[in-house]
Design a protein around this motif. Sequence first.
Motif: not given
Length: 299
Positions: A49-75
């Motif tokens: 989010a500092v400059k706007g950008g992409k977050v790559k999540l490669p193939p695997r299992i991600y255990r999300i026990r909380g929640s995820l808050e997006m920021n403007p410009g982030v994908c």
Amino acid sequence: GATSLSAAVQQYYSEETSGVFKVLAPPSGFDPTTYDDTLAVQDAIDAAAVKGGKVKLPPRIYRIRGSLEMNPGVCPVGARNLPPSSVSRDIHDGTDNENTVIFAFNKANPLFTLPDSTSVSGLTIYYPEQYINKDNFTAYPWTFRLYGDNNTVENISLVNSYNAIKVDSTVASPQPNRNHRISNVYGCALHRGIYVDNCAGDGIIENVHFIVGCWSIKPKGYFYRPPKEDPQHPPVRVREAGVNSIEQYAAHNLQAFSFGLAVGEQVTNTFVYTSRFGYRFFKSTHGTSSNLIGPTICA
């Protein structure tokens, strides 16, 4: 989002190129029954989010026990350019080498919250603690919550969401939503599919199919299998003990596509099986729909 990153989390993602961040694998020997990827993924989102950008999540299992808050410009982007056509046995067995799979556990807040100028794509979402029981499904919050302008959810598979996608405004951000795009979403929703309200124009919903049978594994016997780390819930045959229960629940409860105030919403190529309401139009405190363009459905 935060711009200073803790050393404990920083090692779990890297910046591949300017503005492109990659979430790394958990440390060796991690305990899947307690491990939580939430902070690693969230800190990568905040860094992008500092400059706007992409977050790559490669193939695997991600255990999300909380929640995820997006920021403007982030994908955040998973491995798939299109949603997989069926649910992989590997998801249920605890391994997956092709899909970016989110195991969601939070029962209090949406899994993803998307404000202005955000997108999420290429993921499979699975709630491993949502067990097949026609009388007692867990009322999880929304998988995706969108508000503001120009937010996108695309190329998503939903294995067993209770409430899938909500598009509206919030108390903190009361202005109407505009220019949302929901595309190529495939899977099972139990209670609510897509809910749209307080949207002032130019929203797009396309290629969205809700099918209760997605909460199964094809073609090998239609098994439902909780993760290996859950010995209290052994495998059951969905066709014998589950799908009928899911169908019964959906037939009495699922509202697949719900519209309050939605001006000029473009809706094409939608499908649901089974539901109480395929399309539901209601008068909310914001108003009613007008100029809905091109809805198509089978149920």
